[in-house]
Design an enzyme around this catalytic site. Structure first.
Site, mmCIF file in Angstrom:
data_model
loop_
_atom_site.group_PDB
_atom_site.id
_atom_site.type_symbol
_atom_site.label_atom_id
_atom_site.label_comp_id
_atom_site.label_asym_id
_atom_site.label_seq_id
_atom_site.Cartn_x
_atom_site.Cartn_y
_atom_site.Cartn_z
ATOM 1 N N LYS A 196 52.930 -39.895 -24.070
ATOM 2 C CA LYS A 196 51.658 -40.949 -23.682
ATOM 3 C C LYS A 196 51.997 -42.171 -23.221
ATOM 4 O O LYS A 196 51.330 -42.480 -22.145
ATOM 5 C CB LYS A 196 51.040 -41.444 -25.197
ATOM 6 C CG LYS A 196 49.934 -42.447 -25.317
ATOM 7 C CD LYS A 196 48.921 -42.100 -24.547
ATOM 8 C CE LYS A 196 47.966 -43.190 -24.543
ATOM 9 N NZ LYS A 196 46.611 -42.814 -24.119
ATOM 10 N N CYS A 232 44.512 -50.268 -22.782
ATOM 11 C CA CYS A 232 45.401 -49.041 -22.671
ATOM 12 C C CYS A 232 46.611 -49.532 -21.425
ATOM 13 O O CYS A 232 47.533 -49.944 -22.042
ATOM 14 C CB CYS A 232 44.758 -47.581 -22.498
ATOM 15 S SG CYS A 232 43.437 -47.362 -23.293
HETATM 16 N N1 SAJ Z 1 42.177 -49.186 -11.923
HETATM 17 C C1 SAJ Z 1 42.332 -49.616 -10.523
HETATM 18 N N2 SAJ Z 1 42.415 -48.912 -9.496
HETATM 19 C C2 SAJ Z 1 42.415 -47.560 -9.894
HETATM 20 C C3 SAJ Z 1 42.347 -47.081 -11.093
HETATM 21 C C4 SAJ Z 1 41.994 -47.956 -11.990
HETATM 22 O O1 SAJ Z 1 42.305 -50.960 -10.243
HETATM 23 O O2 SAJ Z 1 42.593 -46.707 -8.879
HETATM 24 C C5 SAJ Z 1 41.953 -50.350 -12.989
HETATM 25 C C6 SAJ Z 1 40.516 -50.104 -13.464
HETATM 26 O O3 SAJ Z 1 39.585 -50.750 -12.854
HETATM 27 C C7 SAJ Z 1 40.898 -50.715 -14.924
HETATM 28 C C8 SAJ Z 1 42.205 -50.176 -15.193
HETATM 29 O O4 SAJ Z 1 42.766 -49.887 -13.825
HETATM 30 O O5 SAJ Z 1 40.889 -52.076 -14.886
HETATM 31 C C9 SAJ Z 1 42.479 -49.038 -16.285
HETATM 32 O O6 SAJ Z 1 41.385 -48.089 -15.930
HETATM 33 P P1 SAJ Z 1 41.768 -46.586 -15.767
HETATM 34 O O7 SAJ Z 1 40.514 -45.802 -15.390
HETATM 35 O O8 SAJ Z 1 42.759 -46.257 -14.983
HETATM 36 O O9 SAJ Z 1 42.055 -46.179 -17.371
HETATM 37 P P2 SAJ Z 1 41.442 -46.439 -18.876
HETATM 38 O O10 SAJ Z 1 42.511 -47.788 -19.279
HETATM 39 O O11 SAJ Z 1 40.310 -46.510 -18.946
HETATM 40 O O12 SAJ Z 1 42.209 -45.195 -19.643
HETATM 41 C C10 SAJ Z 1 43.569 -44.877 -19.320
HETATM 42 C C11 SAJ Z 1 43.687 -43.250 -19.067
HETATM 43 N N3 SAJ Z 1 44.874 -42.944 -18.816
HETATM 44 C C12 SAJ Z 1 45.352 -42.580 -17.780
HETATM 45 O O13 SAJ Z 1 44.602 -42.234 -16.851
HETATM 46 C C13 SAJ Z 1 46.929 -41.984 -17.631
HETATM 47 C C14 SAJ Z 1 42.927 -42.407 -20.294
HETATM 48 O O14 SAJ Z 1 43.364 -40.989 -19.895
HETATM 49 C C15 SAJ Z 1 43.785 -42.873 -21.564
HETATM 50 O O15 SAJ Z 1 43.234 -42.117 -22.825
HETATM 51 C C16 SAJ Z 1 43.385 -44.363 -21.803
HETATM 52 O O16 SAJ Z 1 43.848 -45.148 -20.922
HETATM 53 C C17 SAJ Z 1 43.923 -44.635 -23.276
HETATM 54 O O17 SAJ Z 1 43.338 -44.998 -24.120
HETATM 55 O O18 SAJ Z 1 45.315 -44.690 -23.254
#
Ligand code: SAJ
Length: 419
Positions: free
Chosen positions: A216, A270
């Protein structure tokens, strides 16, 4: 109708972003679920079938499960056949894992354990936590056997099943995603898998608890490192006067390159938190992971500097900041870079009028409420009055805005949606 594959009662400890959807998905498939939360308002709302936070499709599933009579909510940990612990595991101000909620949940459930019970930890945890949980429960219940002492058939089965669902798509991903279930023994993993097979259509991989914890953390750190790369590129491109979005698009035409999207920083509970758990257990080895955290944590400040630089061109600047949540189309503001940017701007530029707009929020978060130069207004009003428009979150409502509204404004689009 009862579920034909799992007939036990499941207590889900923690009715937050992961616990509540998990409880609802189990209950809507005929499993008897008791949701447990410390917050009386959450317990009351869930009991009435009302969602305490927005997530697509959660409201209908919850009211359906309540109507079926399969879900109830309480503040007291009940006797149950299985426990799923889904409580927050944040970091302390000095970036250490704060596992107090997990161990408080363990203290509350220990007296309720009966032989045959299964305890599944879903909360993201540093490697070794599930083993420690088992030792803690064993110390509280010397009358029962735990996987530590008796490998073949302990009284209590313990496993780690890390959640993987993406906020905004929770109800779909809970069912569709593959899962890892790490047991303290193979039988522990198998027992836990019986519960997850009720609703999970993805592949369920069985492993040991510490490997599951590590997997994880590897997943979320991977994403953090990759976003940091995109954010670092964006700062290099800003320095060189280049359009990072165009560069990323071109680079991603390469068959083996897939750069993520730069943004104003990384938020949520996360990705912005979990990599620190790896830094905590291996500070000397986790060099890249720590650096990525620092790059992503530094991005909001870079955005603040860009806005301030533009504001310097106006005598009495008005800045519209669009979006406060940590990412698009959610109302969650935990660790949100947008909130950090707005707060820093309000503090560093007391003479600047800041108009904030977020269609997902009806009021300003407490951390922003006391700034005299900051108001929450409708999007169109914010843009109309602004000299500078800073787009901080790529909500659908902002994507579809008429570009005409932006004419004559200085636009700082941190998400690259208005290009
Ligand atoms: N973000 C960017 N650029 C991107 C992707 C995301 O700047 O290309 C930013 C988003 O705006 C946000 C942050 O990153 O601020 C996180 O967003 P996210 O959509 O990447 O992830 P979370 O935090 O909503 O969910 C993540 C997911 N993990 C992965 O994709 C590896 C999800 O599957 C997990 O279940 C979750 O963390 C968790 O609870 O651990």
């Amino acid at each position: 109708m009862a579920n034909p594959f799992y007939s036990g009662t499941v207590a889900v400890i923690g009715l937050g972003y992961i616990g509540l959807p998990t409880a609802v998905v189990l209950a809507s498939r005929g499993v008897r679920v008791i949701g447990v939360d410390l917050n009386p308002v959450t317990v009351e709302r869930v009991g009435r079938g009302e969602i305490p936070f927005f997530e697509p499709d959660l409201a209908t599933s919850l009211s359906g499960a309540v109507a079926l009579g399969n879900i109830s909510a309480t503040m007291e940990t009940p006797v149950a056949d299985a426990y799923i612990i889904a409580v927050p595991t944040p970091i302390t101000p000095d970036e250490q894992a704060d596992m107090s909620a997990v161990f408080a949940a363990a203290a509350a459930l220990a007296p309720q354990l009966r032989p045959g019970a299964i305890v599944v930890l879903e909360s993201t945890s540093p490697p070794g936590t599930t083993e420690e949980l088992s030792r803690t429960l064993a110390a509280a219940r010397p009358d029962l056997t735990f996987p530590d002492d008796v490998n073949d058939s302990p009284d209590i089965y313990i496993a780690h099943c890390p959640e993987r669902v993406l906020p905004g798509r929770l109800m779909v991903e809970l069912v569709e995603n593959n899962r890892v279930i790490g047991g303290l023994t193979p039988e522990c993993a198998e027992r836990a898998a019986e519960i997850y097979r009720v609703f999970c259509r993805g592949e369920i991989q069985l492993s040991d608890a510490t490997s599951a914890e590590m997997a994880k953390l590897a997943e979320n750190s991977y994403r953090d490192v990759n976003i940091a790369y995109a954010n670092e590129l964006s700062m290099i491109c800003d320095k060189l006067g280049l359009d990072v979005w165009e560069i990323v698009k071109m680079a991603n035409h390469h068959p083996r390159v897939n750069i993520l999207q730069p943004g104003p920083g990384v938020g949520g509970h996360c990705i912005a938190v979990d990599p620190w758990f790896l830094v905590g257990v291996a500070p000397e080895e986790a060099v890249l992971i720590r650096t990525a955290r620092m790059v992503n944590d530094g991005k909001p400040l870079h955005v603040v500097q860009q806005i301030r630089k533009s504001a310097g061109r106006f005598r009495e600047p008005v800045v519209a900041c669009l979006g406060l949540s940590y990412k698009a189309n959610v109302d969650d503001i935990r660790e949100s870079p947008a909130v950090e940017i707005v707060a820093a701007l309000a503090e560093q530029e007391p003479a600047t009028t800041i108009l904030v707009s977020d269609p997902m929020l009806s009021r300003l978060p407490a951390s922003l409420a006391s700034f005299p130069n900051l108001t929450l207004v409708k999007t169109q009003d914010a843009i109309a009055a602004a000299d500078i428009v800073a787009l901080l979150v790529d909500h659908n409502q902002f994507r579809t805005l008429s570009r005409k509204l932006l004419e004559g404004k200085v636009v700082l689009d941190t998400r690259g949606i208005w290009r």
